[in-house]
Write an enzyme that holds these catalytic residues in place. Structure first.
Site, PDB file in Angstrom:
ATOM      1  CB  SER A  16      -1.026   0.244   1.127  1.00  0.00           C
ATOM      2  OG  SER A  16      -0.360   0.124   2.394  1.00  0.00           O
ATOM      3  CG  ASN A  17       3.725   2.783   2.935  1.00  0.00           C
ATOM      4  OD1 ASN A  17       3.335   3.822   3.067  1.00  0.00           O
ATOM      5  ND2 ASN A  17       3.527   1.770   4.160  1.00  0.00           N
ATOM      6  CG  ASN A 106      12.469   1.180   6.015  1.00  0.00           C
ATOM      7  OD1 ASN A 106      11.800   0.660   5.221  1.00  0.00           O
ATOM      8  ND2 ASN A 106      12.416   0.830   7.254  1.00  0.00           N
ATOM      9  CG  HIS A 108      10.126   1.416  11.595  1.00  0.00           C
ATOM     10  ND1 HIS A 108      10.282  -0.053  11.567  1.00  0.00           N
ATOM     11  CD2 HIS A 108      10.013   1.591  12.944  1.00  0.00           C
ATOM     12  CE1 HIS A 108      10.191  -0.461  12.586  1.00  0.00           C
ATOM     13  NE2 HIS A 108      10.148   0.370  13.564  1.00  0.00           N
ATOM     14  CB  SER A 135      10.406   7.349  11.431  1.00  0.00           C
ATOM     15  OG  SER A 135       9.833   7.544  12.753  1.00  0.00           O
ATOM     16  CG  ASP A 144      14.072  -0.345  11.818  1.00  0.00           C
ATOM     17  OD1 ASP A 144      13.910  -0.350  10.726  1.00  0.00           O
ATOM     18  OD2 ASP A 144      13.575  -1.105  12.417  1.00  0.00           O
TER      19      ASP A 144
HETATM   20  C1  GAR Z   1       3.897  -0.698   6.598  1.00  0.00           C
HETATM   21  O1  GAR Z   1       3.188  -0.388   7.934  1.00  0.00           O
HETATM   22  C2  GAR Z   1       5.392  -0.450   6.867  1.00  0.00           C
HETATM   23  O2  GAR Z   1       5.515   0.712   7.484  1.00  0.00           O
HETATM   24  C3  GAR Z   1       5.804  -1.706   7.462  1.00  0.00           C
HETATM   25  O3  GAR Z   1       5.272  -2.798   6.824  1.00  0.00           O
HETATM   26  C4  GAR Z   1       3.869  -2.224   6.375  1.00  0.00           C
HETATM   27  C5  GAR Z   1       3.795  -2.531   4.694  1.00  0.00           C
HETATM   28  O4  GAR Z   1       2.794  -2.388   4.476  1.00  0.00           O
HETATM   29  N1  GAR Z   1       7.221  -1.624   7.641  1.00  0.00           N
HETATM   30  C6  GAR Z   1       8.125  -2.506   8.392  1.00  0.00           C
HETATM   31  O5  GAR Z   1       7.438  -2.837   9.474  1.00  0.00           O
HETATM   32  C7  GAR Z   1       9.467  -2.367   7.999  1.00  0.00           C
HETATM   33  N2  GAR Z   1      10.401  -2.581   9.446  1.00  0.00           N
HETATM   34  P1  GAR Z   1       2.421  -2.236   2.960  1.00  0.00           P
HETATM   35  O6  GAR Z   1       3.112  -3.182   2.201  1.00  0.00           O
HETATM   36  O7  GAR Z   1       1.060  -1.924   2.646  1.00  0.00           O
HETATM   37  O8  GAR Z   1       3.056  -0.831   2.410  1.00  0.00           O
END
Ligand code: GAR
Length: 193
Positions: A16-17, A106, A108, A135, A144
């Site tokens: 989604s990001n 990244n 986080h 962040s 991180d």
């Molecule tokens: C997001 O919440 C991101 O911040 C986290 O995984 C999710 C991915 O969602 N990332 C971490 O935890 C990295 N250490 P997405 O695939 O829908 O973007």
């Protein structure tokens, strides 16, 4: 005006990001490649359907060095300048980080330096925090641990659950990441590194 910076987005899951980064691509940056260590990742399927260039390879069977060499080759082939990790759940080797020094960012789901690693929302709730968030940071060899480029805060409410909090933080991530990435590529600090 200079050409948009060529960004690769690395995903392991739903992406989604990545979609929010793709939606905001334009003057500042272009998505040159979507890459994944999980060939079955939902985010990768979306990228393919959207006509974005993709790279998919599992380290399973070939090992991390061969996997990262293939990833590095794909990134260079696509003339990538900056890598944006977006739910990429595999640690990059020190070698890989060194080769892309200062060019990997990244997102986080915590207010770093709090709650590096996993289960950030459960840990924030268990600690009795009243604010959580996300962040965007530069990736270094320390998990991180690189310089924080931007953060967004999200209130923790009475009775909050990790899932409910994760959903609200994710909405904040979708706002924050494109803004911070656009600023990061405009500033172009990695060019001096
Ligand atoms: C997001 O919440 C991101 O911040 C986290 O995984 C999710 C991915 O969602 N990332 C971490 O935890 C990295 N250490 P997405 O695939 O829908 O973007």
């Amino acid at each position: 005006m200079s050409a948009p910076v060529r960004v690769a987005v690395l995903v392991s899951g739903r992406g989604s990001n990545m979609r929010s980064l793709a939606a905001a691509a334009g003057e500042a940056y272009a998505i040159a490649l979507v890459a994944s260590d999980k060939p079955e990742a939902a985010g990768l399927a979306w990228a393919r359907e959207s006509g974005l260039a993709t790279f998919a390879r599992s380290p399973r069977g070939i090992g991390k060095p061969a996997y990262e060499a293939a990833l590095d080759a794909a990134l260079r082939e696509a003339s990538v300048e900056v890598i944006a990790l977006a739910g990429y759940m595999r640690l990059l080797s020190d070698d890989f980080v060194a080769r892309w020094r200062g060019r990997i960012v990244n997102i986080h789901p915590s207010l770093l330096p709090k709650y590096k690693g996993l289960d950030t929302h459960a840990r924030a709730i268990a600690a009795g925090d009243d604010v959580a968030g996300c962040s965007v940071h530069v990736v270094t060899e320390e998990l991180d641990g690189g310089a924080v480029l931007g953060q967004a805060e999200v209130s923790i409410v009475p009775g909050d659950t990790p899932d409910a909090l994760a959903e609200r933080v994710l909405a904040a991530e979708h706002q924050l990441y494109p803004e911070v990435l656009a600023r990061f590529v405009r500033e172009g600090a990695w060019r001096e590194g």
